[in-house]
Design an enzyme around this catalytic site. Sequence first.
Site, PDB file in Angstrom:
ATOM      1  N   GLU A 162       9.999  25.689 -27.364  1.00 17.47           N
ATOM      2  CA  GLU A 162       9.743  27.058 -26.906  1.00 17.47           C
ATOM      3  C   GLU A 162       9.886  28.063 -28.038  1.00 17.47           C
ATOM      4  O   GLU A 162       9.295  29.129 -28.007  1.00 17.47           O
ATOM      5  CB  GLU A 162      10.702  27.436 -25.775  1.00 17.47           C
ATOM      6  CG  GLU A 162      10.277  26.902 -24.422  1.00 17.47           C
ATOM      7  CD  GLU A 162      11.058  27.502 -23.253  1.00 17.47           C
ATOM      8  OE1 GLU A 162      11.995  28.284 -23.487  1.00 17.47           O
ATOM      9  OE2 GLU A 162      10.732  27.175 -22.113  1.00 17.47           O
ATOM     10  N   HIS A 188      10.848  -1.087 -28.789  1.00 19.87           N
ATOM     11  CA  HIS A 188      10.067  -2.112 -28.092  1.00 19.87           C
ATOM     12  C   HIS A 188       8.878  -1.507 -27.360  1.00 19.87           C
ATOM     13  O   HIS A 188       8.198  -2.181 -26.599  1.00 19.87           O
ATOM     14  CB  HIS A 188      10.971  -2.875 -27.117  1.00 19.87           C
ATOM     15  CG  HIS A 188      12.096  -3.586 -27.822  1.00 19.87           C
ATOM     16  ND1 HIS A 188      12.066  -4.930 -28.107  1.00 19.87           N
ATOM     17  CD2 HIS A 188      13.257  -3.119 -28.344  1.00 19.87           C
ATOM     18  CE1 HIS A 188      13.177  -5.261 -28.759  1.00 19.87           C
ATOM     19  NE2 HIS A 188      13.909  -4.182 -28.912  1.00 19.87           N
ATOM     20  N   LYS A 208       2.436  29.511 -14.388  1.00 22.76           N
ATOM     21  CA  LYS A 208       3.076  30.127 -13.215  1.00 22.76           C
ATOM     22  C   LYS A 208       2.095  31.059 -12.505  1.00 22.76           C
ATOM     23  O   LYS A 208       2.042  31.092 -11.282  1.00 22.76           O
ATOM     24  CB  LYS A 208       4.306  30.932 -13.643  1.00 22.76           C
ATOM     25  CG  LYS A 208       5.480  30.085 -14.099  1.00 22.76           C
ATOM     26  CD  LYS A 208       6.685  30.961 -14.351  1.00 22.76           C
ATOM     27  CE  LYS A 208       7.740  30.219 -15.142  1.00 22.76           C
ATOM     28  NZ  LYS A 208       8.779  31.087 -15.646  1.00 22.76           N
TER      29      LYS A 208
HETATM   30  O1  PA5 Z   1      13.597  29.358 -21.824  1.00 22.53           O
HETATM   31  C1  PA5 Z   1      13.099  29.769 -20.798  1.00 22.53           C
HETATM   32  O2  PA5 Z   1      12.824  30.947 -20.639  1.00 22.53           O
HETATM   33  C2  PA5 Z   1      12.862  28.884 -19.622  1.00 22.53           C
HETATM   34  O3  PA5 Z   1      12.885  27.538 -19.870  1.00 22.53           O
HETATM   35  C3  PA5 Z   1      13.932  29.224 -18.624  1.00 22.53           C
HETATM   36  O4  PA5 Z   1      15.165  28.860 -19.146  1.00 22.53           O
HETATM   37  C4  PA5 Z   1      13.689  28.579 -17.285  1.00 22.53           C
HETATM   38  O5  PA5 Z   1      12.412  28.885 -16.837  1.00 22.53           O
HETATM   39  C5  PA5 Z   1      14.714  29.065 -16.273  1.00 22.53           C
HETATM   40  O6  PA5 Z   1      14.656  30.450 -16.152  1.00 22.53           O
HETATM   41  P1  PA5 Z   1      15.677  31.231 -15.250  1.00 22.53           P
HETATM   42  O7  PA5 Z   1      17.031  31.052 -15.789  1.00 22.53           O
HETATM   43  O8  PA5 Z   1      15.234  32.656 -15.324  1.00 22.53           O
HETATM   44  O9  PA5 Z   1      15.554  30.685 -13.852  1.00 22.53           O
END
Ligand code: PA5
Length: 435
Positions: free
Chosen positions: A291, A312, A426
């Site tokens: 990310e 393996h 989303k």
């Molecule tokens: O890094 C990120 O933004 C995402 O992976 C969030 O951690 C994940 O979507 C969870 O988000 P939230 O804590 O708002 O539910």
Amino acid sequence: MSHLTLDLTHTEPFIAPEEWAAVELQAAAAAQLLDSRRGPGADFLGWLDLPVRYDRAEMRQIKAAARRIQRQSQVLVVIGIGGSYLGAKAALEFCQPTPPLWPLPSRKKGALQVCFAGTNLSGTHLQQLLDAVGKRDFSVNVISKSGTTLEPAVAFRFFRQALEARYGSEGARERIYATTDRARGALKTLADREGYETFTVPDDVGGRFSVLTAVGLLPLAAAGIDTDALLRGAADARVRYRSTSIADNDALRYAAARNILYRKGKLIEMLIGYEPRLLYLAEWWKQLFGESEGKNGKGIFPTSAQFTADLHSLGQYVQEGRRHLFETLIDIETPQHNPTLPATHDDLDGLNYLAGKPLHFINEQALRGTLEAHVAGGVPNIRIGVPEATPYYLGHLFFFFEKACALSGYLLGVNPFDQPGVEAYKKNMFRLLKS
Ligand code: PA5
């Protein structure tokens, strides 16, 4: 105390000294930019100080809540996804690896079991979890920074309903712990209205950098993990990886080595471990780097493998497939258990020459042999030595990777603290759900 070690010996055949010289100034500039707190994403640098400037009052609240959860329940259901899940899961597996036949009735009597929900939208998995909790007393820690993420919100509906059916709405309220934004979001609104005990995800800490906040610390404290040692390890790392020179800062050296390899076409980094307890640390690491760096058409693709199992399956590709890979090995130097291989009188498998040898010795030779073969096959290897699988070293490792990731992002020329790309699916999903 011994430290984490970064060994770049096995990148030497792939990186010329002048390539190091060329990256040195850029690495220093990236470190200075991070230190100046004026680089891209500077509003999300709270994690840099967490190991020393955490909220003491909240830490006391976390420990008190952990004790209460241990008293009231046999199971803690932690509901969260991505950055609101992976840190705690990684730490739990690292410090208390799940026994192969979990749950065993003989598991330490009275010990709280922690399970995770809200990490997918599978009805089968959710039902299995509800069934596994069964008649055991349970509490819920629902974690969402935004408070609006679909997966945890869906799971929370089910577990809240189960709690209310079992304990009534007053009893359920006493068993729900919400970790969310200080002021905003649907979960915060619900928690305030229902009177749940709440914990905060600081505004200046993004999900994937949040393991040392209540997001990670509450489930870990409830599981009986030494959170003080975890924070101590991170605090020591904070000092250790402070320099802006690659000669004195292993986090910066790791970031620089990755950057050089990336520019030379090594587009995929595999995090390798020889201990199954590292499986979820790799998942946490993948989110952290994926990310943070995967944007603007750039970034190393982070993936992982568990050796020797994956030798393996993936071993053939790693040895002889397209040469766009490098490996980062996490080597836990002292095993928690080290049984010796028994002898057999018939020696039909021909392994009696190893009888009496500790398994760690055998695992180490597999590691060495693989390392040698992969490097010879054109796969550079970065080795990170971890003296022992303890909370202290895990805290150190968490901070090492967080710092390296931020530096790596700046070296790459991206903002390592945003994740605009995760919204695309989303938008489509909610359009379909609402149509
Ligand atoms: O890094 C990120 O933004 C995402 O992976 C969030 O951690 C994940 O979507 C969870 O988000 P939230 O804590 O708002 O539910």
